[in-house]
Scaffold this motif. Structure first.
Motif: not given
Ligand SMILES: [Fe+2]
Length: 241
Positions: A145-153, A176-179, A224-228
């Motif tokens: 999962y990156g920024r904004g990724d999810y699994s809906g119901p 999890n990465t530190e971001g 500031g850590r969105e990319a990683d």
């Protein structure tokens, strides 16, 4: 670290390993409790960091985008009040690791990931925590999962598959990465999606006796850590014996 240990237990802290002797957790044996358990920080932080670094350098470039958005006509096509229905929507990156002949599967084998996900100790741990006898065969997948990724119901019920229709056990090994700022698992209890658990810890392991309704909220990154910002989910899937 170039490879994962052959046995999953070699990653874990001693206090987590000892749980294998304590018998099934109550949510897997008590009627009407949702059969899911999430354990956080299951290994030393430095070991979790080594695992994430290995996944990010080796497997990340091989993952494929899996996306299923809200259907474009889901509002414009509605003709009756309160008639909306939404199938599972999702956006993640993923790769099947076993059974699979993909390049991702080859790399997962090279770094020992598939062997660890199929290890004896992981199988024994899954049986101990859930109190279920499980077939030794293991299906494996990597999800990120990156920024904004999810699994809906969704409920992960597979009524068309004879070997899955009576339930199965998924074990999620999570990093999890530190971001990452946060991502939650929400799941059903007594007919409502009313339970929630934070999934942002350096490492974690979760046990699901499926099917039941659940979803994950969008991954929120630190500013500031969105990319990683990424949450890795390594999945071993077991059929009930
Ligand atoms: Fe699911």
């Amino acid at each position: 670290m170039d490879t994962f240990p052959v046995e999953f237990f070699d990653l874990l802290s001693p206090e987590i390993r000892r749980l294998v002797d304590d018998g099934a957790l109550p949510q897997f044996t008590t009627p009407h409790w949702t059969p899911v358990a999430v354990m956080q920080d299951v290994m030393p932080t430095s070991r979790a960091a080594d695992c994430v670094a290995l996944l990010e350098t080796s497997l990340l470039p091989q993952l494929k985008l899996m996306e299923k958005p809200i259907p474009a006509d889901s509002i414009s096509g509605m003709t009756e009040n309160y008639s909306e229905k939404l199938a599972k929507t999702v956006r993640v990156r993923s790769a099947m690791l076993a059974p699979s002949k993909s390049k991702a599967a080859g790399i997962a084998h090279e770094i020992g990931l598939t062997q660890m996900l199929q290890s004896e100790s992981l199988w024994q741990f899954a049986q101990a925590i859930t109190g279920r006898k499980l077939l030794r065969e293991v299906g494996c997948q990597a999800i990120c999962y990156g920024r904004g990724d999810y699994s809906g119901p969704h409920n992960d019920h597979h009524p068309e598959e004879e070997h899955l229709r009576n339930g199965y056990v998924d074990v999620h090994i999570m990093f999890n990465t530190e971001g990452v700022y946060s991502q939650w698992l929400v799941y059903e209890q007594s007919g409502y999606l009313s339970e929630a658990v934070e999934l942002n810890s350096a490492s974690g392991v979760a046990f699901y006796l499926l099917p039941f309704w659940h979803y994950t909220t969008p991954l929120i990154a630190k500013i500031g850590r969105e990319a990683d910002a990424r949450r890795w989910l390594l999945l071993s899937s077991f059929v009930l014996a």
